[in-house]
Design a protein around this motif. Structure first.
Motif, PDB file in Angstrom:
ATOM      1  N   ALA A 128      11.181  -8.571  -5.740  1.00  0.00           N
ATOM      2  CA  ALA A 128      12.490  -9.189  -5.950  1.00  0.00           C
ATOM      3  C   ALA A 128      12.536  -9.874  -7.311  1.00  0.00           C
ATOM      4  O   ALA A 128      11.528 -10.402  -7.789  1.00  0.00           O
ATOM      5  N   ASP A 129      13.722  -9.874  -7.927  1.00  0.00           N
ATOM      6  CA  ASP A 129      13.879 -10.574  -9.206  1.00  0.00           C
ATOM      7  C   ASP A 129      14.141 -12.054  -8.958  1.00  0.00           C
ATOM      8  O   ASP A 129      14.240 -12.504  -7.812  1.00  0.00           O
ATOM      9  N   ALA A 130      14.240 -12.812 -10.026  1.00  0.00           N
ATOM     10  CA  ALA A 130      14.421 -14.262  -9.932  1.00  0.00           C
ATOM     11  C   ALA A 130      15.780 -14.637  -9.350  1.00  0.00           C
ATOM     12  O   ALA A 130      16.010 -15.801  -9.008  1.00  0.00           O
ATOM     13  N   PHE A 131      16.682 -13.671  -9.220  1.00  0.00           N
ATOM     14  CA  PHE A 131      18.033 -13.942  -8.737  1.00  0.00           C
ATOM     15  C   PHE A 131      18.235 -13.510  -7.284  1.00  0.00           C
ATOM     16  O   PHE A 131      19.335 -13.586  -6.754  1.00  0.00           O
ATOM     17  N   GLY A 132      17.170 -13.005  -6.632  1.00  0.00           N
ATOM     18  CA  GLY A 132      17.229 -12.664  -5.219  1.00  0.00           C
ATOM     19  C   GLY A 132      17.486 -11.207  -4.893  1.00  0.00           C
ATOM     20  O   GLY A 132      17.486 -10.834  -3.720  1.00  0.00           O
ATOM     21  N   SER A 133      17.724 -10.355  -5.891  1.00  0.00           N
ATOM     22  CA  SER A 133      17.881  -8.921  -5.613  1.00  0.00           C
ATOM     23  C   SER A 133      16.513  -8.344  -5.277  1.00  0.00           C
ATOM     24  O   SER A 133      15.506  -8.739  -5.870  1.00  0.00           O
ATOM     25  N   MET A 134      16.469  -7.405  -4.334  1.00  0.00           N
ATOM     26  CA  MET A 134      15.196  -6.859  -3.856  1.00  0.00           C
ATOM     27  C   MET A 134      15.152  -5.338  -3.930  1.00  0.00           C
ATOM     28  O   MET A 134      16.161  -4.684  -3.726  1.00  0.00           O
ATOM     29  N   LEU A 135      13.968  -4.835  -4.192  1.00  0.00           N
ATOM     30  CA  LEU A 135      13.651  -3.419  -4.031  1.00  0.00           C
ATOM     31  C   LEU A 135      12.516  -3.353  -3.019  1.00  0.00           C
ATOM     32  O   LEU A 135      11.550  -4.110  -3.118  1.00  0.00           O
ATOM     33  N   THR A 136      12.622  -2.455  -2.061  1.00  0.00           N
ATOM     34  CA  THR A 136      11.600  -2.325  -1.034  1.00  0.00           C
ATOM     35  C   THR A 136      11.071  -0.904  -1.037  1.00  0.00           C
ATOM     36  O   THR A 136      11.849   0.052  -1.068  1.00  0.00           O
ATOM     37  N   VAL A 137       9.750  -0.779  -1.025  1.00  0.00           N
ATOM     38  CA  VAL A 137       9.135   0.535  -0.866  1.00  0.00           C
ATOM     39  C   VAL A 137       8.355   0.520   0.444  1.00  0.00           C
ATOM     40  O   VAL A 137       7.879  -0.521   0.888  1.00  0.00           O
ATOM     41  N   THR A 138       8.260   1.675   1.050  1.00  0.00           N
ATOM     42  CA  THR A 138       7.553   1.813   2.318  1.00  0.00           C
ATOM     43  C   THR A 138       6.233   2.529   2.082  1.00  0.00           C
ATOM     44  O   THR A 138       6.215   3.647   1.566  1.00  0.00           O
ATOM     45  N   LEU A 139       5.152   1.848   2.443  1.00  0.00           N
ATOM     46  CA  LEU A 139       3.821   2.467   2.403  1.00  0.00           C
ATOM     47  C   LEU A 139       3.592   3.146   3.746  1.00  0.00           C
ATOM     48  O   LEU A 139       3.721   2.511   4.791  1.00  0.00           O
ATOM     49  N   GLU A 140       3.273   4.404   3.711  1.00  0.00           N
ATOM     50  CA  GLU A 140       2.937   5.140   4.936  1.00  0.00           C
ATOM     51  C   GLU A 140       1.495   4.790   5.322  1.00  0.00           C
ATOM     52  O   GLU A 140       0.789   4.114   4.575  1.00  0.00           O
ATOM     53  N   ALA A 141       1.051   5.260   6.461  1.00  0.00           N
ATOM     54  CA  ALA A 141      -0.322   5.037   6.899  1.00  0.00           C
ATOM     55  C   ALA A 141      -1.288   5.600   5.872  1.00  0.00           C
ATOM     56  O   ALA A 141      -1.019   6.617   5.228  1.00  0.00           O
ATOM     57  N   SER A 142      -2.417   4.931   5.700  1.00  0.00           N
ATOM     58  CA  SER A 142      -3.403   5.403   4.731  1.00  0.00           C
ATOM     59  C   SER A 142      -4.058   6.684   5.243  1.00  0.00           C
ATOM     60  O   SER A 142      -4.271   6.855   6.441  1.00  0.00           O
ATOM     61  N   ILE A 143      -4.323   7.595   4.331  1.00  0.00           N
ATOM     62  CA  ILE A 143      -5.021   8.839   4.664  1.00  0.00           C
ATOM     63  C   ILE A 143      -5.979   9.163   3.538  1.00  0.00           C
ATOM     64  O   ILE A 143      -5.858   8.656   2.423  1.00  0.00           O
ATOM     65  N   GLU A 144      -6.928  10.022   3.840  1.00  0.00           N
ATOM     66  CA  GLU A 144      -7.880  10.447   2.821  1.00  0.00           C
ATOM     67  C   GLU A 144      -7.815  11.960   2.660  1.00  0.00           C
ATOM     68  O   GLU A 144      -7.390  12.674   3.566  1.00  0.00           O
ATOM     69  N   ASN A 145      -8.238  12.419   1.478  1.00  0.00           N
ATOM     70  CA  ASN A 145      -8.242  13.862   1.249  1.00  0.00           C
ATOM     71  C   ASN A 145      -9.541  14.462   1.790  1.00  0.00           C
ATOM     72  O   ASN A 145     -10.376  13.760   2.361  1.00  0.00           O
ATOM     73  N   GLU A 146      -9.728  15.769   1.603  1.00  0.00           N
ATOM     74  CA  GLU A 146     -10.886  16.460   2.167  1.00  0.00           C
ATOM     75  C   GLU A 146     -12.204  15.982   1.567  1.00  0.00           C
ATOM     76  O   GLU A 146     -13.259  16.180   2.144  1.00  0.00           O
TER      77      GLU A 146
END
Length: 187
Positions: free
Chosen positions: A99-117
């Protein structure tokens, strides 16, 4: 000549614009674990002073001081380190609220952690629109290409082993050849 700060240093007084600066990568597992990267995609140097970071809209975790980001520059924070966030990011998935100093927000969603092969825990990279994908971890660097999942059987002992698969989908099948009476008997 002295290198002491005589108070004449000037800092950027241009506040960053939310959207020009955004969460560009985060990890909730692996090495390093629990990091968040903020990227300045804008054309000007700016300060993150007063911006906030949390894993909820309460925004009570971390408030930025006068962190100045050059265009194309990064801020990288690791959970629990000085001048960084303290809320852990759940391996089962979480949100990152910026969020910025004025209260506007951006939200990102982290999915469950996974690993590669290869057993490497993947991070998640995001664009300025908040859309993300799994990537190899690249903290404080240009984000890696999105990881392409090829589902299939990854067990080389299975009859339907797929050497191109990099994510097991649970479809592995194994030979069920019947025993021949006489070759197998009660002794």
């Amino acid at each position: 000549e002295t290198n002491l700060d005589d108070g004449s240093c000037e800092y950027s007084t241009v506040f960053c614009v939310l959207g020009d600066v955004y969460v560009s990568e985060a990890a909730n597992a692996g090495d390093p674990e629990d990091y968040i990267e903020i990227y300045n995609g804008g054309d000007f140097e700016c300060t993150l002073a007063g911006f906030q970071l949390d894993d909820s809209e309460d925004l009570d975790d971390f408030i930025f001081g006068n962190i100045v980001l050059a265009p194309g520059g990064y801020w990288l924070g690791y959970r629990g380190e000085d001048d960084s966030f303290s809320s852990g990011l759940s391996n089962d998935g979480d949100t990152v609220v910026f969020a910025d100093a004025f209260g506007s927000m951006l939200t990102v969603t982290l999915e469950a952690s996974i690993e590669n092969e290869d057993g490497i825990e993947l991070s998640q990279s995001f664009g300025s629109d908040g859309m993300g994908c799994y990537t190899l971890p690249t903290p404080n660097e240009l984000n890696a290409e999105c990881f392409e999942f090829i589902l299939g059987c990854t067990d080389s002992d299975a009859t339907n082993y797929n050497p191109d698969a990099n994510a097991d989908d649970g479809s592995c099948e194994y030979s069920t050849t019947s025993c021949i009476l006489g070759d197998v008997y009660v002794s």
